[in-house]
Design an enzyme around this catalytic site. Sequence first.
Site, PDB file in Angstrom:
ATOM      1  CG  HIS A  84      -1.600   1.400   1.552  1.00  0.00           C
ATOM      2  ND1 HIS A  84      -1.630   1.791   2.795  1.00  0.00           N
ATOM      3  CD2 HIS A  84      -2.404   2.039   0.823  1.00  0.00           C
ATOM      4  CE1 HIS A  84      -2.263   2.926   2.891  1.00  0.00           C
ATOM      5  NE2 HIS A  84      -2.641   3.138   1.575  1.00  0.00           N
ATOM      6  CD  GLU A  87      -2.303   3.299  -3.537  1.00  0.00           C
ATOM      7  OE1 GLU A  87      -2.903   2.394  -2.895  1.00  0.00           O
ATOM      8  OE2 GLU A  87      -2.883   4.362  -3.491  1.00  0.00           O
ATOM      9  CG  HIS A  88       0.355   6.265   0.256  1.00  0.00           C
ATOM     10  ND1 HIS A  88      -0.154   7.208   0.824  1.00  0.00           N
ATOM     11  CD2 HIS A  88      -0.819   5.417   0.032  1.00  0.00           C
ATOM     12  CE1 HIS A  88      -1.126   6.935   1.273  1.00  0.00           C
ATOM     13  NE2 HIS A  88      -1.808   5.888   0.818  1.00  0.00           N
ATOM     14  CD  GLU A 164       3.149   9.342   1.342  1.00  0.00           C
ATOM     15  OE1 GLU A 164       3.935  10.200   1.040  1.00  0.00           O
ATOM     16  OE2 GLU A 164       2.016   9.044   1.504  1.00  0.00           O
TER      17      GLU A 164
HETATM   18 ZN   LIG Z   1      -3.459   4.933   1.320  1.00  0.00          ZN
END
Ligand SMILES: [Zn+2]
Length: 325
Positions: A84, A87-88, A164
């Site tokens: 996930h 993806e960011h 992030e």
């Molecule tokens: Zn997310």
Amino acid sequence: MNQRKQFLKGFFFTFFLLGCVTLFAQIKLNDKIPVDPKVKIGKLANGLTYYIRENKKPEQKVELRLVVNTGSIMEDDDQQGLAHMAEHMAFNGTKNFKKNEIVSFLQSIGVGFGNDLNAYTSFDETVYMLPIPVDKPENLEKGFQVLEDWAHNVSYLTEDIEGERNIILEESRLGKGADDRMNRQLFPYIFAGSKYANRLPIGLDSIIKSFKPDAIRRFYKEWYRPDLMAVIVVGDVDPAKAEAMIKKHFSGLVNPANARERTYAQVPPYKTNEGKVVTDKEATNYIISLAYSAFPSVEATTVGEYKMILLRIFLPLFSIIVLAN
Ligand SMILES: [Zn+2]
């Protein structure tokens, strides 16, 4: 229920069944499921598959998608949550677009960006979506370049990875609550013996806080590879032009040496009848659910197999409608 209503319901149900019978009479169950002849399907030498479908309405709109056949199921133990986060990272900068350039390009063509707005990560797939207005022809070329960069040119700068972490932790915090707490008890029970039990895409906060940057780079390197990718182009575009752009942007992608096998998590069948009660002081409703042993799903290739899938989906629905009336 009054008699008139009963009659009408019977009438429509019969009509529906007759419709089905007529429909199926024209198609043989052994026939292969036809693919829309307007969809062009191709494969590059590196294994990347592509699908192109010209669709003139809405005018001057083209949607590009990059579908990666990986997700949280393919994470190693030290990578839980990093499919996930990968993806960011696509929105944090690539070889050809610095962080603010990706964002300003997406804003300039009117699409949202980042944080799962035009991408998502699931157990078994990661998908990027780019709806592009092609009134300016250069948008399409730029869109393809963004898609290509997401496929193999994401920068993964250490400072961006560090920055992030808190965004993912905040997303995780927003997802917490009664449902999440109960699911974390239920999933290991429902999916006992399967990797699905412990691989929720949001992952583990402890890993998000502490993983080494190379762990996420490793995920990207191992699983973002052309033999596990598809590019989809749908919209107001000449298919030959779309195909040429796919070849231009994706033929150069290279599979890693000694590529790891893309495996699929199994869910073993239940051996006994069991029940489980899960409660939470903040739960706001009551849910009773019945789970049957999973069986390996086989992709339907014939009309008959597809019919069985539809029956499995719709028969229970019809039973509920009839019972409710
Ligand atoms: Zn997310």
